[in-house]
Motif scaffolding. Sequence first.
Motif, PDB file in Angstrom:
ATOM      1  N   SER A  24      10.167  -5.197  25.316  1.00 40.54           N
ATOM      2  CA  SER A  24      10.994  -4.141  25.334  1.00 40.54           C
ATOM      3  C   SER A  24      10.174  -3.234  26.022  1.00 40.54           C
ATOM      4  O   SER A  24       8.923  -2.657  25.782  1.00 40.54           O
ATOM      5  CB  SER A  24      11.471  -3.678  23.950  1.00 40.54           C
ATOM      6  OG  SER A  24      12.452  -4.389  23.415  1.00 40.54           O
ATOM      7  N   VAL A  25      10.756  -2.026  26.740  1.00 43.58           N
ATOM      8  CA  VAL A  25      10.242  -0.780  27.142  1.00 43.58           C
ATOM      9  C   VAL A  25      10.031   0.293  26.333  1.00 43.58           C
ATOM     10  O   VAL A  25      11.161   0.385  25.700  1.00 43.58           O
ATOM     11  CB  VAL A  25      10.974  -0.565  28.589  1.00 43.58           C
ATOM     12  CG1 VAL A  25      10.233   0.779  29.141  1.00 43.58           C
ATOM     13  CG2 VAL A  25      11.024  -1.528  29.762  1.00 43.58           C
ATOM     14  N   THR A  26       8.882   0.888  26.020  1.00 44.94           N
ATOM     15  CA  THR A  26       8.722   1.855  25.143  1.00 44.94           C
ATOM     16  C   THR A  26       7.945   3.094  25.994  1.00 44.94           C
ATOM     17  O   THR A  26       7.117   2.808  26.998  1.00 44.94           O
ATOM     18  CB  THR A  26       7.923   1.604  24.088  1.00 44.94           C
ATOM     19  OG1 THR A  26       6.514   1.202  24.555  1.00 44.94           O
ATOM     20  CG2 THR A  26       8.382   0.265  23.283  1.00 44.94           C
ATOM     21  N   PRO A  27       8.139   4.208  25.418  1.00 42.56           N
ATOM     22  CA  PRO A  27       7.443   5.662  25.889  1.00 42.56           C
ATOM     23  C   PRO A  27       6.117   5.633  25.720  1.00 42.56           C
ATOM     24  O   PRO A  27       5.708   5.030  24.514  1.00 42.56           O
ATOM     25  CB  PRO A  27       8.468   6.669  25.459  1.00 42.56           C
ATOM     26  CG  PRO A  27       9.457   5.958  24.594  1.00 42.56           C
ATOM     27  CD  PRO A  27       9.227   4.658  24.533  1.00 42.56           C
ATOM     28  N   VAL A  28       5.245   6.062  26.419  1.00 42.51           N
ATOM     29  CA  VAL A  28       3.863   6.258  26.013  1.00 42.51           C
ATOM     30  C   VAL A  28       3.476   7.691  25.466  1.00 42.51           C
ATOM     31  O   VAL A  28       2.416   7.985  24.901  1.00 42.51           O
ATOM     32  CB  VAL A  28       2.769   5.900  27.166  1.00 42.51           C
ATOM     33  CG1 VAL A  28       2.888   4.424  27.553  1.00 42.51           C
ATOM     34  CG2 VAL A  28       3.062   7.068  28.437  1.00 42.51           C
ATOM     35  N   ARG A  29       4.704   8.530  25.700  1.00 41.47           N
ATOM     36  CA  ARG A  29       4.559   9.871  25.048  1.00 41.47           C
ATOM     37  C   ARG A  29       6.059  10.299  24.659  1.00 41.47           C
ATOM     38  O   ARG A  29       6.896   9.515  25.125  1.00 41.47           O
ATOM     39  CB  ARG A  29       4.072  10.929  26.056  1.00 41.47           C
ATOM     40  CG  ARG A  29       4.902  11.045  27.249  1.00 41.47           C
ATOM     41  CD  ARG A  29       4.389  12.049  28.244  1.00 41.47           C
ATOM     42  NE  ARG A  29       5.264  12.270  29.407  1.00 41.47           N
ATOM     43  CZ  ARG A  29       6.622  12.966  29.129  1.00 41.47           C
ATOM     44  NH1 ARG A  29       6.963  13.442  28.180  1.00 41.47           N
ATOM     45  NH2 ARG A  29       7.230  12.920  30.362  1.00 41.47           N
ATOM     46  N   MET A  36      14.065  13.294  33.226  1.00 40.04           N
ATOM     47  CA  MET A  36      14.125  12.087  33.968  1.00 40.04           C
ATOM     48  C   MET A  36      12.910  11.270  33.597  1.00 40.04           C
ATOM     49  O   MET A  36      11.714  12.071  33.447  1.00 40.04           O
ATOM     50  CB  MET A  36      14.384  12.635  35.449  1.00 40.04           C
ATOM     51  CG  MET A  36      14.391  11.265  36.382  1.00 40.04           C
ATOM     52  SD  MET A  36      14.421  11.806  38.193  1.00 40.04           S
ATOM     53  CE  MET A  36      15.949  12.686  38.259  1.00 40.04           C
ATOM     54  N   ILE A  37      12.982  10.131  33.633  1.00 42.07           N
ATOM     55  CA  ILE A  37      11.840   9.471  33.099  1.00 42.07           C
ATOM     56  C   ILE A  37      11.182   8.664  34.440  1.00 42.07           C
ATOM     57  O   ILE A  37      11.750   8.243  35.435  1.00 42.07           O
ATOM     58  CB  ILE A  37      12.236   8.123  32.201  1.00 42.07           C
ATOM     59  CG1 ILE A  37      13.251   8.571  31.033  1.00 42.07           C
ATOM     60  CG2 ILE A  37      11.267   6.905  32.039  1.00 42.07           C
ATOM     61  CD1 ILE A  37      14.081   7.552  30.288  1.00 42.07           C
ATOM     62  N   GLU A  38       9.757   8.897  34.252  1.00 41.47           N
ATOM     63  CA  GLU A  38       8.965   8.293  35.406  1.00 41.47           C
ATOM     64  C   GLU A  38       8.147   7.200  34.863  1.00 41.47           C
ATOM     65  O   GLU A  38       7.951   7.124  33.890  1.00 41.47           O
ATOM     66  CB  GLU A  38       8.092   9.487  35.757  1.00 41.47           C
ATOM     67  CG  GLU A  38       9.088  10.662  36.345  1.00 41.47           C
ATOM     68  CD  GLU A  38       8.030  11.973  36.784  1.00 41.47           C
ATOM     69  OE1 GLU A  38       6.774  11.803  36.724  1.00 41.47           O
ATOM     70  OE2 GLU A  38       8.764  12.970  37.115  1.00 41.47           O
ATOM     71  N   ALA A  39       7.601   6.583  35.954  1.00 38.88           N
ATOM     72  CA  ALA A  39       6.520   5.260  35.548  1.00 38.88           C
ATOM     73  C   ALA A  39       5.624   5.458  34.670  1.00 38.88           C
ATOM     74  O   ALA A  39       5.377   4.681  34.073  1.00 38.88           O
ATOM     75  CB  ALA A  39       6.092   4.668  36.970  1.00 38.88           C
ATOM     76  N   GLU A  40       4.864   6.583  34.742  1.00 41.05           N
ATOM     77  CA  GLU A  40       3.813   6.597  33.980  1.00 41.05           C
ATOM     78  C   GLU A  40       4.213   7.263  32.590  1.00 41.05           C
ATOM     79  O   GLU A  40       3.214   7.206  31.650  1.00 41.05           O
ATOM     80  CB  GLU A  40       2.806   7.990  34.577  1.00 41.05           C
ATOM     81  CG  GLU A  40       3.491   9.253  34.828  1.00 41.05           C
ATOM     82  CD  GLU A  40       4.171   9.446  36.268  1.00 41.05           C
ATOM     83  OE1 GLU A  40       4.548  10.584  36.361  1.00 41.05           O
ATOM     84  OE2 GLU A  40       4.145   8.449  37.062  1.00 41.05           O
ATOM     85  N   ASP A  41       5.405   7.476  32.064  1.00 39.69           N
ATOM     86  CA  ASP A  41       6.027   7.672  30.833  1.00 39.69           C
ATOM     87  C   ASP A  41       6.199   6.370  30.155  1.00 39.69           C
ATOM     88  O   ASP A  41       6.551   6.289  28.885  1.00 39.69           O
ATOM     89  CB  ASP A  41       7.334   8.348  31.098  1.00 39.69           C
ATOM     90  CG  ASP A  41       7.062   9.607  31.549  1.00 39.69           C
ATOM     91  OD1 ASP A  41       6.240  10.501  31.432  1.00 39.69           O
ATOM     92  OD2 ASP A  41       8.145  10.308  32.197  1.00 39.69           O
ATOM     93  N   TYR A  69      10.580   8.244  21.369  1.00 40.88           N
ATOM     94  CA  TYR A  69       9.352   8.496  21.008  1.00 40.88           C
ATOM     95  C   TYR A  69       8.597   7.260  21.110  1.00 40.88           C
ATOM     96  O   TYR A  69       9.084   6.249  21.144  1.00 40.88           O
ATOM     97  CB  TYR A  69       9.571   8.755  19.452  1.00 40.88           C
ATOM     98  CG  TYR A  69      10.355   9.959  19.070  1.00 40.88           C
ATOM     99  CD1 TYR A  69       9.648  10.993  18.970  1.00 40.88           C
ATOM    100  CD2 TYR A  69      11.530   9.722  18.629  1.00 40.88           C
ATOM    101  CE1 TYR A  69      10.304  12.150  18.634  1.00 40.88           C
ATOM    102  CE2 TYR A  69      12.373  10.843  18.443  1.00 40.88           C
ATOM    103  CZ  TYR A  69      11.876  12.220  18.256  1.00 40.88           C
ATOM    104  OH  TYR A  69      12.472  13.458  18.050  1.00 40.88           O
ATOM    105  N   PRO A  70       7.388   7.670  21.440  1.00 44.30           N
ATOM    106  CA  PRO A  70       6.270   6.477  21.452  1.00 44.30           C
ATOM    107  C   PRO A  70       6.294   5.210  20.457  1.00 44.30           C
ATOM    108  O   PRO A  70       6.614   5.517  19.419  1.00 44.30           O
ATOM    109  CB  PRO A  70       4.883   7.029  21.448  1.00 44.30           C
ATOM    110  CG  PRO A  70       5.308   8.502  21.622  1.00 44.30           C
ATOM    111  CD  PRO A  70       6.524   8.750  21.091  1.00 44.30           C
TER     112      PRO A  70
END
Length: 143
Positions: A24-29, A36-41, A69-70
């Motif tokens: 699963s995809v998770t946020p890093v921050r 808007m969600i970007e690749a580095e997030d 949340y991360p």
Amino acid sequence: MTRAAAIFILLVAAMSAGAVLAQSVTPVRAIRSQTMIEAEDLALGEESVPGAATSIEEVIGMEAKVALYPGRPILFSNLREPALVERNAVVRMSYVNGPLRIVTDGRALDRAAAGEMVRVMNLASKQTVTGVVAADGSIEVGQ
């Protein structure tokens, strides 16, 4: 051999053969709502969760409906297309019926993305109408 043992052996064999399990995809921050969600997030998490994004490309460019949340998987139900119309923004409204075309300004009463319904107050008449957000951010009413 029990069924659970057989499944475990198949899982180990698949992993040793190079099979990749869905992640699963998770946020890093922490990501605030309406951001808007970007690749580095983003990063790939450890677990696979039903209803969660499994590819980073699926999530890039989407907008968070709620705070993310991360370490927590990003569910598709927590994402939406980015809003083109902001609440209280002055927008162009158009009504088209055959050769008749009426265009006027209105004030958006909600946030909305392309293809979503939005309530708009006509600035001239003060009447509230409902329309669909077009790709250019204008509102098509009466369809």
